[in-house]
Design an enzyme around this catalytic site. Structure first.
Site, short mmCIF file in Angstrom:
data_model
loop_
_atom_site.label_atom_id
_atom_site.label_comp_id
_atom_site.label_asym_id
_atom_site.label_seq_id
_atom_site.Cartn_x
_atom_site.Cartn_y
_atom_site.Cartn_z
CB SER A 149 -0.97 -0.03 1.18
OG SER A 149 -1.91 1.00 1.10
CG ASP A 301 -2.21 4.07 -1.96
OD1 ASP A 301 -2.99 3.91 -2.92
OD2 ASP A 301 -2.33 3.42 -0.92
CG ASP A 303 -2.33 -0.43 -2.73
OD1 ASP A 303 -2.26 0.78 -2.50
OD2 ASP A 303 -2.76 -1.25 -1.88
CG ASP A 305 -5.60 0.91 -1.27
OD1 ASP A 305 -4.74 1.83 -1.27
OD2 ASP A 305 -5.55 -0.04 -0.48
#
Length: 576
Positions: A149, A301, A303, A305
């Protein structure tokens, strides 16, 4: 220092024949020359937290490497085969731009296929929400996303998903951990079966994007204000293609990307940390927005999400919105448009986490929409969606840590959906002659001024984990009864699942899973939440206050009073 015998024994196991030569060389060097690193690498095994498996990359049981990834995957494969005996099990696998993410994803696909499980592997980096969507769309039993993340570049991680497209929750997460703990490196089936691995490409992405477009509520406003200037940055991550693409497909024509940060790179060379919660991560995007005269800045960010945004204030300067403010704007927009479109009939709901602003509850109450509070971790929001599926409709939800979702076809926070709706809300506000900043002011005028703050106290390594636990024990066993001159009127302890009300000397139970979280509610309306992070070596202190005021001219005074109160609370709790 003397190394614990158990740690040393665990490390020496990594000198055996099941490990590659480079791993053995590094372990041998630690044993002989670096006791501190030896302890940090082997004092425990990585565990599933709110974000799954996550840790610093390197050798050892407490590090992310092909062996810890392999044990987790073999454990998950064993659990799937026990849960679905005699069936053709299917899983989806994706990864972000982090170092080793592609290697880990390929390792995961090989291990699943070697265990007779069909693996759908994305051909290149993809956002978390696309993986969640793939699990549902392809009828998979599980899924894995390789990502850490928004953590610093040294980290990587492993998010495990269940058949509803959400990250695993009890009992599955506990059972997977048990299965993984029973796996020895010699048990891992690394040699894949190519016949059971299918690659997924851009054709699949369009199926997802069509679903995202179906959430549009203000197409007329988008058409009228299609020239809004939007600067977007993926911060070297997986939103690089799909976020600009969904904005274009919805009709926005003035999308500007930050060229230096559109290069996927796990070293994140242009930022200190690829976290849109940190102002520094948006520096290049804001600079470009100032040069181009843009109206809105958005950053996701690695990833994709989470999303952070910046908007122009009344002085035409860019200001950063925190996660609670963005959640408030999105929730207000969704509820207002659902009402305007005649879609609210009492069978809809929103969800927030217990550490997120109470402003969302106030909105739900005013719109007569049910709301749920859940533990930190988007998997708990997804759990509510699953429980209500087919009975009531999820409008949207979010958490203060910059994660948001609308619709039910994805079951994790989704920066692609969030960026799409944030841009749409900006067009809707423009249709009313307002900026996003003015829209937020309107919300405060209706509901009062809500101010939140977060303090992270970082405590790294084994000693740090012990310090964090002691801090929690101290607050739990000897709680403060007055904070900043205001009496504590209620304490919620989510570990004991007990709520103590000091105003009427009553106790009640908390109907949420056990979690190491404490909340203090003060007489003046302040809410303070304390919890260890499930994914990083830190303990988090959340503060939420509300100030009433009358008229726009009094807003600045309300803001100052709220900020002063939070600073005084921090000082009283010795956090500054």
């Amino acid at each position: 220092m003397a190394v614990d015998a158990q740690i040393l024994e665990r490390a020496k196991e990594w000198l055996g024949t099941n490990f590659d030569d480079e791993t053995k060389r590094q372990v041998k060097n630690m044993i002989e020359n670096d006791e501190k690193e030896l302890v940090e690498s082997f004092y425990k095994s990585l565990e599933f937290g709110t974000g799954g498996l996550r840790g610093i990359m390197g050798v050892g049981t407490n590090r992310m490497n092909i062996y810890t990834v392999g044990m987790a995957t073999q454990g998950l494969a064993n659990y799937l085969n026990k849960t679905y005996p005699g069936q053709q099990i299917k899983v989806a696998i994706a990864h972000d731009s982090r170092n080793n993410s592609q290697l880990f994803a390929k390792t995961v696909a090989d291990i699943f296929s070697a265990n007779g499980i069909k693996a759908y592997l994305f051909e290149s980096l993809r956002p978390v929400p696309v993986l969640s969507f793939a699990v549902r769309q392809l009828g998979c039993n599980s899924g894995v996303m390789i990502t850490a993340s928004h953590n610093p570049k040294e980290y990587n991680g492993y998010k495990a998903y269940w058949n509803d497209g959400a990250q695993v929750v009890p009992p599955h997460d506990i059972n997977i951990v048990k299965e993984a703990a029973a796996v020895k490196v010699s048990d891992i089936k690394f040699k894949g079966n190519p016949d059971l691995i299918e690659m997924l490409g851009e054709d699949f992405d369009q199926i997802y994007l069509d679903k995202v477009k179906s959430l549009t509520l203000s197409q007329e406003d988008i058409t009228k204000h299609k020239d809004i200037k939007i600067v977007y940055t993926p911060i070297h991550g997986s939103g690089v293609r799909l976020v600009p693409e969904i904005l274009r497909q919805k009709g926005f024509e003035n999308i500007i990307t930050v060229p230096e940060q559109c290069i996927p790179d796990g070293n994140f060379p242009t930022v200190k940390s690829p976290n849109p919660e940190n102002a520094e991560a948006l520096t290049l995007a804001i600079k470009l927005a100032q040069e181009k005269g843009a109206d809105l800045v958005m950053a996701s960010d690695p990833d994709a999400d989470r999303v952070g945004i910046a908007v122009r204030n009344n002085q035409n300067e860019f200001v950063l919105m925190n996660g609670n403010q963005t959640a408030a704007i999105l929730t207000y927009y969704l509820l207002t448009k659902w009402k305007e479109n005649g879609k609210l009939d009492g069978k809809q709901y929103i969800v927030k986490t217990i550490v997120t602003t109470e402003l969302l509850k106030a909105m739900a109450d005013k719109f007569n929409v049910k709301y749920y509070d859940v533990l930190t971790g988007f998997k708990y929001i997804a759990e509510i969606i699953r429980e209500n599926e087919g009975k009531t409709t999820f409008i949207g939800g979010g958490e203060e840590s910059y994660g948001y979702l609308a619709g039910e076809f994805v079951r994790d926070k989704d920066a692609v959906i969030a960026c799409s709706l944030i841009a749409e809300a900006a067009a809707w506000a423009a249709g009313k002659g307002k900026t996003m900043y003015q829209l937020l002011t309107d919300i405060y005028l209706q509901y009062g001024y809500y101010q939140e703050a977060l303090v992270n106290v970082v405590k790294e390594g084994k000693s740090g984990a012990e310090e964090i636990q002691k801090m929690m024990d101290d607050y739990r066993n000897d709680p403060p009864m007055i904070i900043n001159g205001s009496s504590v009127v209620m304490i919620k302890d989510y570990l004991t699942q007990k709520c103590t009300n000091f105003e009427d000397n009553s106790e009640s139970s908390i109907d949420l899973p056990k979690s190491n979280v404490l909340q203090f509610f003060l007489e003046d309306g302040t809410k303070i939440s304390i919890r260890p992070s499930g994914t990083e070596p830190k303990i988090k202190f959340y503060f939420g206050v509300k100030e009433g005021f009358r008229g726009a001219e009094a807003l600045d005074n309300a803001k100052k009073a709220a900020l002063d109160k939070i600073e005084a609370i921090k000082k009283d709790m010795k956090l500054v």
